[in-house]
Scaffold this active site. Structure first.
Site, mmCIF file in Angstrom:
data_model
loop_
_atom_site.group_PDB
_atom_site.id
_atom_site.type_symbol
_atom_site.label_atom_id
_atom_site.label_comp_id
_atom_site.label_asym_id
_atom_site.label_seq_id
_atom_site.Cartn_x
_atom_site.Cartn_y
_atom_site.Cartn_z
ATOM 1 N N THR A 190 34.094 36.320 35.425
ATOM 2 C CA THR A 190 33.929 35.522 36.647
ATOM 3 C C THR A 190 33.632 34.047 36.363
ATOM 4 O O THR A 190 33.902 33.192 37.203
ATOM 5 C CB THR A 190 32.791 36.087 37.528
ATOM 6 O OG1 THR A 190 31.576 36.048 36.777
ATOM 7 C CG2 THR A 190 33.079 37.494 37.981
ATOM 8 N N THR A 206 32.789 40.426 32.235
ATOM 9 C CA THR A 206 31.696 41.386 32.441
ATOM 10 C C THR A 206 32.219 42.761 32.845
ATOM 11 O O THR A 206 31.717 43.783 32.393
ATOM 12 C CB THR A 206 30.747 40.866 33.546
ATOM 13 O OG1 THR A 206 30.103 39.714 33.048
ATOM 14 C CG2 THR A 206 29.708 41.892 33.936
#
Ligand code: ASP
Length: 333
Positions: free
Chosen positions: A86, A13
């Site tokens: 993540t 991200t």
């Protein structure tokens, strides 16, 4: 002399932009760095774009690629920062802890919950904190730096899907915090004078999370088709008495299959010996138990140790030998 840090981009991200199909990595490490120009006051940074992937697409072959990149560049840098998605970062941190052991130089994984191009993003803070840790004296080994926490690579888990507070250290304290740009250390991880690199993994490891009523055929299939099976059972651990699961697991272990029992409860680990649903398994010499080790570590540790082990005894010894504080239970002493 400023420390020299290699910044390895892998996607996630932090490096994503909005596309028609959703967020997609497309921002390289140089561009990430351009958002945090003040990092140049802390250290000299060189960039390496290794992958451009959502971490859902990262697997054992990429872990070997990351460890290989660190090995190739180890002599030329004082530390490493890897930007990563993540979602599977805790698995990568675990894998790197086995593939690069005892590193006196820091290997920091970081990322973000919001892309770096967004105003309200955690990317810039996480990057600054990571370079601060990578350039600090006395930081060793693999850790995740995220939302002001420094978490040992063997203890991290993603515990929030959206909040900035994405990672928690499981069954072990944070080794440091970063507050307002200050590194506050609690624990100095062990290191050796030289790291030990490993270059092989066996990806044929499977995980079965039990639900009430899991069909024994599923267990039988997973035992048959994997080289090592981790069973995440309930509470401190055990298997249902009905359906022949105990017999299936014992027979597989007796035939040389690696079986690890663990718990799907996040904190405090397993203790198979407590209940009658678990004690026969704990007394069965062929079955391993994860105790306080995270499932992420159990997965990565099995992948790492299977190519090294020749006998069941090797597997047991390697599994229970602590690596970077991955297993600390008293039951082993
Ligand atoms: N899906 C993203 C990834 O893991 C999530 C993130 O980076 O926060 O690559």
């Amino acid at each position: 002399m400023k420390k020299r840090i290699l910044f390895i981009g892998t996607g996630g991200t932090i490096a994503s932009e909005l596309s028609r199909g959703g967020l997609l990595p497309g921002v390289g490490p140089e561009q990430l760095l351009s958002y945090v120009p003040d990092v140049a006051e802390l250290c000299e940074v060189e960039c390496l774009q290794l992958y451009e992937l959502d971490s859902t697409d990262i697997g054992p072959a990429h872990w070997l690629g990351m460890a290989g990149a660190i090995r190739e560049n180890y002599g030329d840098f004082d530390g490493f920062v890897i930007s990563h998605g993540t979602d599977t970062m805790a698995y990568t941190a675990a894998a790197m802890s086995y593939l690069v052991q005892g590193s006196p130089k820091p290997i920091i994984l970081t990322g973000a919950q919001k892309p770096i191009g967004e105003d309200a993003s955690d990317s810039r803070t996480n990057l600054r904190d990571s370079f601060r840790c990578a350039a600090a004296r006395g930081m060793h080994g693999v850790c995740i730096v995220f939302n002001g926490r420094v978490i040992l690579g063997t203890r991290a888990r993603k515990t929030h899907t959206k909040s900035f507070d994405a990672f928690t250290s499981i069954n072990y304290p944070n080794i440091a915090d970063v507050r307002d740009g200050q590194l506050i250390r609690y624990i100095t991880p062990y290191c050796q004078s030289e790291p030990r690199f490993y270059g092989r993994l066996n990806p044929n490891v499977a995980l079965l999370k039990l639900i009430p009523g899991t069909r024994p055929e599923l267990l039988e299939y997973m035992l048959r088709s994997s080289d090592a099976l981790i069973i995440e059972s309930f509470g401190v651990g055990g298997l249902p008495h009905g359906g022949g699961m105990h017999a299936l697991v014992s027979a597989a272990a007796a035939a040389g299959k690696t079986v690890v029992m663990t718990t799907q409860v996040q904190n405090e680990g397993s203790d198979l010996a407590v209940y009658a649903t678990g004690r026969p398994l704990s007394e069965d010499g062929g079955i391993l138990e994860a105790y306080d080790m995270t499932t992420e570590c159990a997965v990565a540790k099995l992948m790492w140790l299977l190519p090294l082990a020749r006998t069941g005894e090797d597997i047991r010894r390697l599994f229970y030998t602590p690596v970077s504080l991955d297993i600390l239970t008293d039951a082993l002493h």
